[in-house]
Design an enzyme around this catalytic site. Sequence first.
Site, PDB file in Angstrom:
ATOM      1  N   GLY B  10       0.837  -1.196   0.000  1.00 48.02           N
ATOM      2  CA  GLY B  10       0.000   0.000   0.000  1.00 48.02           C
ATOM      3  C   GLY B  10       0.867   1.240   0.000  1.00 48.02           C
ATOM      4  N   PHE B  11       0.314   2.332   0.516  1.00 51.61           N
ATOM      5  CA  PHE B  11       1.055   3.590   0.484  1.00 51.61           C
ATOM      6  C   PHE B  11       2.361   3.502   1.247  1.00 51.61           C
ATOM      7  CE2 PHE B  11      -1.525   6.226  -1.931  1.00 51.61           C
ATOM      8  CZ  PHE B  11      -2.849   6.119  -1.582  1.00 51.61           C
ATOM      9  N   VAL B  77       1.583 -13.550   3.926  1.00 54.18           N
ATOM     10  CA  VAL B  77       2.463 -13.773   5.080  1.00 54.18           C
ATOM     11  C   VAL B  77       1.600 -14.190   6.252  1.00 54.18           C
ATOM     12  CG1 VAL B  77       3.971 -12.639   6.743  1.00 54.18           C
ATOM     13  CG2 VAL B  77       4.247 -12.207   4.293  1.00 54.18           C
ATOM     14  N   GLU B 168     -18.441  10.932   1.776  1.00 53.50           N
ATOM     15  CA  GLU B 168     -18.242  10.809   0.327  1.00 53.50           C
ATOM     16  C   GLU B 168     -19.201   9.804  -0.287  1.00 53.50           C
ATOM     17  OE1 GLU B 168     -13.579  12.248   0.052  1.00 53.50           O
ATOM     18  OE2 GLU B 168     -14.008  10.118   0.299  1.00 53.50           O
TER      19      GLU B 168
END
Lengths: 426, 426
Positions: B10-11, B77, B168
Amino acid sequence: MKHVIIVGGGFAGLNAAKKLGGAADVRVTLVDRQNYHLFQPLLYQVAMAGLSPADIAAPIRSLLARYENISVLQGTVQSVDLQAGTVSADFGSLEFDYLLLCCGAVPTYFGHAEWEPYAPSLKTVPQATEIRRRLLSAFEAAERTDDSERRRQLLTFVVIGGGPTGVELAGAIGEMSRFTLARDFRNIDAKLTRVMLIEAGPRILPSFSERLAGRATRDLEKLGVQIWPNSFVTRIDENGIEIGSERIRAATILWAAGVRGVELAQQDGFELDRQGRVVVNGDLSIEGHANVFVAGDQASFTQRTGKPLPGIAPVAMQQGRFVAATILRDLAGKPRQAFRFVDRGQMATIGRSRAIVEIGKLRFCGWFAWVTWLVVHIYFLVGFKNRLFVVLNWAWSYMTFRRGARLIVEREWQFGKTKSDDKEPI
Amino acid sequence: MKHVIIVGGGFAGLNAAKKLGGAADVRVTLVDRQNYHLFQPLLYQVAMAGLSPADIAAPIRSLLARYENISVLQGTVQSVDLQAGTVSADFGSLEFDYLLLCCGAVPTYFGHAEWEPYAPSLKTVPQATEIRRRLLSAFEAAERTDDSERRRQLLTFVVIGGGPTGVELAGAIGEMSRFTLARDFRNIDAKLTRVMLIEAGPRILPSFSERLAGRATRDLEKLGVQIWPNSFVTRIDENGIEIGSERIRAATILWAAGVRGVELAQQDGFELDRQGRVVVNGDLSIEGHANVFVAGDQASFTQRTGKPLPGIAPVAMQQGRFVAATILRDLAGKPRQAFRFVDRGQMATIGRSRAIVEIGKLRFCGWFAWVTWLVVHIYFLVGFKNRLFVVLNWAWSYMTFRRGARLIVEREWQFGKTKSDDKEPI
């Protein structure tokens, strides 16, 4: 006000609806199991991770929203009562004055339905994304393993069926493995991928001329595809395929070898050919019911030449428009005409920059043929999507070898798996 | 040559890898369960049928292909052995010199895991497409039914959780029903859709200033969203929700009310906070193991102010880069520093043309805030995708109210359903 029911929102149904849109005295209800119209000629691009489903599909009700006399319902039609003039769907019954069945075709495994889990075919969006998942996952799994025999099996891809669909799939896999993915892996040499195109007949692309089919064969081989003509598959399982006494171990097998008409019309009143398609008269209506039509892949229409028309997009489009025109002629009191297919040729792509095009006696190939293929497909795609630069984007990333939709989207969301250790099978 | 294992693409993981890419003496293995990096801030656009998954995701190995010292493996993992310095995955074990765990967060239903099937949350691509399916299918089903009570239930949408995600989602549903879809249906008036945003606290957007949150409230109401503060959901089932003694019948319920750290670190050696996130030191390492780091949504890092950092993208990006820099400092013999988050502000959109932006004391809203939001997201998206005109295309169709990805893609391909009468549940 006559009520026309159209069952199926593919090329035939959509074109029929558009031609009836806005007509006086006609009310149309189009029913489809999905909410979208799919541009099937490009479905293999979704399977090959070059496009997303939304790039080649559009909601049917959006496409027909401008016609006040057309209503779109998403549902499944289960049976037709020809005497009563009604269709029965999962949401209720509807009466019709005219009925157009154009539900398309489904794959056939020639009596071996048990092969399907191992060898998906390419007719629907979920199948395309499943194929994409298997394809990309095979490379990922090969990257992870040290077992060289397992690795060879994972890097073996078999496509069964040497028609245009099989050729396009095999060429795309060959190109993907040798170009697009070559740089991305450390442990595997993606160029060592084996891609095999299995055809039961004496050559691939039987509907094309021998010369063009020969050119396609050479172009495929340049992409690393091995072509196996005269090869009849006798077994498919989780290990691979068997062709007589030969065995090939392959982790990914794709089926492009046969389709049949959907089974909606398996009942009295519908005469079927050997592929389960409905036999129709010269005006595309069925025998004994002039107000019931069948068009597209579901119909078996025999021209004067004696051979039924193939299940391809141009046939479906022309037949859909013809049925609509026939209904309008009926309402205007004009006599019916016979359907005549105008053959504007055929084409098939091999990889990203080659194709073969055959229009009557005009035959050409190579890069210029591919540009022709691209222009024709953009034209028909844009004709309804009006998003030219989506397609330009695809063409651009296509040309720079960067496939735009290389996601292995995990299978269906599993309820209750908010834990991080759910093991999604690859 | 030190081996760094990064778990999660991810980020945090992606930014850490990029910073280690090309460094001498460092070999990186990045493991992720999926093969793609997901730009999560725009995932709600997939759920709201504005974008396709491929528009906001990219294969991790493509993003890192240029770094010879980085290897990407797709796998799960399962556990970490801190003493032995190994991670155990479904494809084998790997030894590490440095380990970075950044597996992110998963939704929590506060002890009511049985609510999940009725109220999906928005963390993964399959969830987003499932939400999209339910949303669009509700309108389709309402179009088909004559039962007015059933119709009202189908046209009721409940979003639980008044943070940016819930805001949103609710704003997008309100806008979709009142604008995008208004023209497309004949039997239903999509403008009669009820959209409810349920928040347990006294107001929505608690992390924003009161004034901006108030502005957002009014903008939401203009889109037809009813905001219910001080409302604690006590039950969710197939009929709808209960808030104490109140009952609302709703066919579509979305959960945006809470996340917790993934459970990989549920073992000795990892101290967890109440949300299951791993508590880390000032340099993002865990106590007792200076070579093991946790970053992003999975980490609980408390600043001097006393409150843990929220699980947002800028925090993950900065922490990922910081961990990589720390490892490089170690190898260069330099002392470690403490992580300091540089708060560049926050923003949230309400519908297609409004937003609120808060950067320190700078606060603005309305259309100009929305343009800011768009530019920031394009910048970060393009920074890795380099396909500017894909995003321009989205912005264009977004502005013309035509949502680009309104497909109800049928659920997972079912083996053996080559018959046409399979009844896919809507």
